[in-house]
Enzyme design. Structure first.
Site, mmCIF file in Angstrom:
data_model
loop_
_atom_site.group_PDB
_atom_site.id
_atom_site.type_symbol
_atom_site.label_atom_id
_atom_site.label_comp_id
_atom_site.label_asym_id
_atom_site.label_seq_id
_atom_site.Cartn_x
_atom_site.Cartn_y
_atom_site.Cartn_z
ATOM 1 N NE ARG A 71 44.577 45.121 41.993
ATOM 2 C CZ ARG A 71 44.914 44.096 42.783
ATOM 3 N NH1 ARG A 71 45.996 43.385 42.507
ATOM 4 N NH2 ARG A 71 44.179 43.766 43.802
ATOM 5 C CB SER B 289 39.198 48.892 43.586
ATOM 6 O OG SER B 289 38.752 47.904 44.485
ATOM 7 C CD GLU C 167 42.476 48.515 40.052
ATOM 8 O OE1 GLU C 167 42.262 47.359 39.639
ATOM 9 O OE2 GLU C 167 42.442 48.812 41.260
#
Length: 372
Positions: A181, A260, A364
Site C-alpha cells: 500500500r 478498508s 489508509e
C-alpha cells in the site's frame, strides 16, 4: 527515470488558453466527489479532461503558490468539514489503449471499468482487482491490491508530471518503490501528478493469473496456484466484495466508505512477540492471531481481526458514522454524518486496538485538512 516529452503549454502569467476551457466552479462542494460523501467545499474546483489541462492547472497553482488538491475517483479521500482552501483539480481524463498484452490507461479512467474491459479481452493480471472504486491514476500511488493481486506486479511505467522538475517524466516500475500500500508517489505526495499508467498483462488463453488468495480459491473450489477463466475470477471477486460492502451502491450505506479504512499492520519480530503475548493474555493461550510473512523479520497481521477482537464488531456505533454492518475494516457514513463524526469513530477504534493489543492502526485514506 527519464523525462518524457512535455507538450503542455508553458506557464504564463494570468490564465492560460487551456484553463479557459477547463470547467471551473467556486466554493464548490467536494463531498459529492468522494465515496464517503463527506467534507466541505473547495475555494475553486477545476475539472481537467486532457493531460495538457492537468499540467497547465498544476503549473498555474505552483506559479501562484495556491494550495492544490488532486481529486480522482474520491474513493480514498477524507476531507475536513471546513473543506479545502485552494484549488481542487479533478482529473477526468479518458484513455484506454490496448495493444496485445500492453495496456495504457489515462489517470481519469474508472478503474473497475478498465478491469472489466481487460477481462473481456481475455487478458489476466488485474482480474482480482475488480470492483475497487476509484480511478486508474490512484492505483500506483496506493499500490492497490486485493485478493492476491497488486498493481505493482503488472505496472511497467507510470507517466507523471514532476512538479519539482517542472516536466513530464516516465518512471519505470523498478523506480516506483512499490511496497504494501505504498510507493514513491505516496511518499512524495506533493511532487508527482500521475497522468497515465502502463501495464503488461498476460494472455493465458482466457484464463486468470494463478489464484493466490485462500478465500478466492475456496470460493472457486480450486487449489492455490490454479487458474480459472478470468471472467469467473472477476465475477467471484465482485461477489465477495459486494458481500463485504466493498462495491459501490448508492442505496447501500455500507458502501459510503473508503473501503478498508486501516492498513494491515506489519510488525517486526520483537513487536510481533509482544503482540502475541497480548493476544494470549486477552483471548487465552490457545488464541492465534492471523500472521502472514511480510519479508525478512516481518509479519503482517489483520486489521479487521484486531478491530473485531478489540470489541468493535460489525455495525458498531450509535451515531451517523459507524462500522460497516458487513465488514469491520470499513468505517461508513450512515447518512448525515460529518467528517468529525467519522474521525471520532476512527480515533476510538485506534485507541481501543492499541489498548487491547499494543498495535497502532494506520489509516489508509488520505486526510485533507484533518488528522487522525
Amino acid at each position: 527515470m527519464r523525462p518524457g516529452k512535455d507538450t503542455a503549454p508553458s506557464a504564463r502569467r494570468g490564465r492560460s488558453r487551456t484553463l479557459e476551457r477547463v470547467q471551473e466552479l467556486h466554493d464548490a462542494p467536494l463531498a459529492p466527489l468522494t465515496t464517503f460523501r463527506l467534507g466541505g467545499p473547495a475555494t475553486r474546483l477545476l475539472t481537467a479532461t486532457t493531460d495538457a489541462e492537468v499540467i497547465d492547472a498544476v503549473r498555474e497553482a505552483d506559479a501562484t503558490g495556491t494550495p492544490l488538491l488532486i481529486v480522482g475517483g474520491g474513493s480514498n479521500l477524507v476531507i475536513g468539514d471546513a473543506g479545502f482552501a485552494g484549488t481542487a483539480l479533478r482529473i477526468a481524463t479518458e484513455g484506454f489503449e490496448l495493444d496485445g498484452t500492453k495496456l495504457e490507461l489515462a489517470a481519469g479512467e474508472v478503474w473497475t471499468d478498465a478491469v472489466r474491459r481487460t477481462v473481456e479481452a481475455g487478458l489476466a493480471g488485474i482480474e482480482c482487482l475488480a470492483g475497487i472504486p476509484g480511478s486508474a491514476g490512484a492505483t500506483p500511488i496506493q499500490n492497490v491490491g486485493a485478493y492476491g493481486q497488486e498493481v505493482s506486479a503488472t505496472i511497467t511505467e507510470v507517466i507523471a508530471y514532476d512538479r519539482e522538475a517542472g516536466e513530464t517524466v516516465t518512471i519505470p516500475n523498478a523506480e516506483c518503490a512499490f511496497s504494501y500500500r505504498h510507493s514513491r508517489f505516496k511518499a512524495e505526495p506533493d511532487r508527482y501528478v500521475v497522468l497515465r499508467v502502463r501495464f503488461e498483462l498476460e494472455d493465458a488463453g482466457g484464463l486468470s493469473a494463478p489464484v493466490k488468495y485462500p478465500e478466492t480459491a475456496r470460493t472457486l473450489g480450486v487449489e492455490a496456484g490454479d487458474r480459472v477463466p478470468a471472467v469467473t475470477a472477476r465475477e467471484t471477486v465482485l461477489k465477495l466484495r459486494a458481500g463485504k460492502g466493498m462495491v459501490l451502491d448508492p442505496e447501500d450505506h455500507d458502501t459510503w466508505s473508503a473501503g478498508s479504512f486501516f492498513t494491515n499492520p506489519i510488525l517486526d519480530d520483537e513487536e510481533f512477540a509482544a503482540f502475541h503475548a497480548r493476544v494470549a493474555e486477552r483471548l487465552g493461550p490457545d488464541a492465534k492471531a492471523p500472521a502472514f510473512p511480510a519479508g525478512e523479520g516481518l509479519t503482517k497481521t489483520s486489521a479487521a481481526w484486531l478491530i473485531d477482537k478489540a470489541g468493535f464488531t460489525k455495525g458498531y456505533g450509535s451515531g451517523p458514522a459507524r462500522i460497516s454492518t458487513k465488514h469491520t475494516l470499513a468505517l461508513t457514513n450512515r447518512g448525515g454524518a460529518t467528517t468529525e463524526d467519522l474521525l471520532t469513530l476512527a480515533r476510538e477504534v485506534v485507541a481501543g486496538v492499541r489498548d487491547a493489543f499494543g498495535v497502532t492502526l494506520v489509516n489508509e485514506p488520505v486526510t485533507v485538512g484533518v488528522r487522525l
